[in-house]
Scaffold this motif. Sequence first.
Motif, short mmCIF file in Angstrom:
data_model
loop_
_atom_site.label_atom_id
_atom_site.label_comp_id
_atom_site.label_asym_id
_atom_site.label_seq_id
_atom_site.Cartn_x
_atom_site.Cartn_y
_atom_site.Cartn_z
N VAL B 115 0.77 -1.20 -0.23
CA VAL B 115 0.15 -0.02 -0.14
C VAL B 115 0.94 1.08 -0.06
O VAL B 115 0.60 2.03 -0.69
N GLU B 119 1.12 4.00 -3.00
CA GLU B 119 0.51 5.53 -2.50
C GLU B 119 1.72 6.51 -2.86
O GLU B 119 1.61 7.50 -3.51
N GLY B 169 -3.04 -6.03 -4.13
CA GLY B 169 -3.20 -5.13 -2.96
C GLY B 169 -2.74 -3.64 -3.70
O GLY B 169 -3.51 -2.70 -3.43
N ALA B 170 -1.61 -3.60 -4.35
CA ALA B 170 -1.05 -2.63 -4.69
C ALA B 170 -2.11 -1.82 -6.02
O ALA B 170 -2.20 -0.51 -6.07
N VAL B 173 -4.98 -0.42 -4.35
CA VAL B 173 -4.83 1.05 -4.00
C VAL B 173 -4.82 1.96 -5.33
O VAL B 173 -5.22 3.11 -5.12
N ALA B 187 -6.45 2.36 1.19
CA ALA B 187 -5.14 1.52 2.05
C ALA B 187 -5.98 0.19 2.61
O ALA B 187 -5.26 -0.81 2.82
N GLY B 190 -7.03 -2.26 -0.41
CA GLY B 190 -5.81 -2.66 -0.70
C GLY B 190 -4.94 -3.82 0.20
O GLY B 190 -4.52 -4.66 -0.11
N GLY B 191 -4.73 -3.11 1.24
CA GLY B 191 -4.06 -3.72 2.37
C GLY B 191 -4.80 -4.95 2.71
O GLY B 191 -4.19 -6.14 2.86
#
Lengths: 205, 205, 205
Positions: B115, B119, B169-170, B173, B187, B190-191
């Motif tokens: 994440v 970001e 996950g990314a 995000v 976050a 995705g996390g």
Amino acid sequence: MEQPTEATRAVLHVLPLVLDLGGTFVFAISGAMVAVRHRLDIFGVLVLAFAAGNAGGITRDLLIGAVPPSAIADLKYSGVSALAGLLTFYWYPVTHRLRRDVQWLDAVGLAFFAVAGAEKALLHGIHPIMAALLGMVTGIGGGMLRDVLVSEIPAVLRADLYALAALAGASVVVSAHLLHLHPMVAALLGGGLCFALRFMAIRYG
Amino acid sequence: MEQPTEATRAVLHVLPLVLDLGGTFVFAISGAMVAVRHRLDIFGVLVLAFAAGNAGGITRDLLIGAVPPSAIADLKYSGVSALAGLLTFYWYPVTHRLRRDVQWLDAVGLAFFAVAGAEKALLHGIHPIMAALLGMVTGIGGGMLRDVLVSEIPAVLRADLYALAALAGASVVVSAHLLHLHPMVAALLGGGLCFALRFMAIRYG
Amino acid sequence: MEQPTEATRAVLHVLPLVLDLGGTFVFAISGAMVAVRHRLDIFGVLVLAFAAGNAGGITRDLLIGAVPPSAIADLKYSGVSALAGLLTFYWYPVTHRLRRDVQWLDAVGLAFFAVAGAEKALLHGIHPIMAALLGMVTGIGGGMLRDVLVSEIPAVLRADLYALAALAGASVVVSAHLLHLHPMVAALLGGGLCFALRFMAIRYG
């Protein structure tokens, strides 16, 4: 507290170069010796000499934003590395017989790099604590890449007092800087401590 | 579509730091545990803790041009890494008994890094697809260097759903960012996905 | 001595891209083949394809200060790498049967990278001798990381005339540049020499 004179400023700029090149030469020899032991040909030897001699300084320069790194911007680094590689390859019987002395040379190189790394990081406005760590990185980076490239666990991670000696020497340089001592004095104190620690580790470790 | 408020902007800047430091702590523990298993001394342990905890973030920062990298500019990273290394080394019987739980912690760390990496890359104007890949690199970089330094093929390359979990996950995000969702929501989504994928891989894999 | 025309300048900017992408594709295939031989899953294969295809160019770009590196700023690089990884993984029986031809492809890729690396370094004002060395680094970097990641001593360090072929090709590009030859001519001469040296090494070595 001493005012920075013209001479002091000159030392501040020349000293890291001299120390860097000295360290590069010594570590390039260590890289070349490892390459010869793994029976690489002359080009493998030269690549490993360059990697061992310059990985620490290049890593430091990338991390502090000094781009292109000295080892790329200044021909002296690759010249010194190539010289060390050629000497080691063609005089291997000699360098091999001198390998115990190379241990001492290596201690000198570590001291040079630890001091030069810390000084340069300070010059680039890095926080003193990180400057000490970057001195350590400069000192141990080349040996780590050298061993990784021949698929061994870096001796640096095992050897007694290796990373510690570099960190201690670099910390003295940083402390001397905070106390406004002359950079030459800082270099002698820090480099001396680093060498002394390695000396004891090799002699009695 | 939500207007970026003062609070949102604060979150945008604090969130990556918190996630980065959390991920650093967890991966530094994993690096230290590997070092202890290979019988390195305390300094080898600290070096491997720092390498495992920070290689992913440093690689990301160098690649997006955020120099000096956070791990160099900000003392908290090396502080957190050293703390993790010392805890692991001196309480190894405890950390060793907790190694199954460390697997879970590792999944949390991977989620944090994936994440935070995505970001930060977006903040630096990197293309969304590359930002997702950089989230993955942030997540897997530390574990890769850790294993290379002890001369093993990175577990990251073998473990089920490891790189994929980080990439998924990314990607969430990044997608949430493109949909102008709140970064906190991005976050969490995705996390959460990254952790859930690793959870399933560890539990049923 | 030829004046740089509009067309020449266009070639100067397009040529490195084409060569870079061609080299990336070929080395990504070599990375993916090594990954499949080590029984990595599809994600390990894709990571190794990207690493082998792009490590050389990324290293060059970081060292010359071209940040973010092309492989991060431009989606084509990861697209080409992913394509190479997928083709290799799903058509492994085919790619495996073609592995002798891949040796030739690899020689082409090396030539592409050596030329592209030297041209780009020159464009960024790097000293000609270092530009030749950076051409070599671009050529051998991907193969080195590929082998380090599967815990082997890089074939690049052992293989006859590998680093030398890349260095010779890059040196010709740099010399042609100093003689103000057309960059296309420089690329053909330098790339041709690099390929010819590898050809002889594979055929008669």
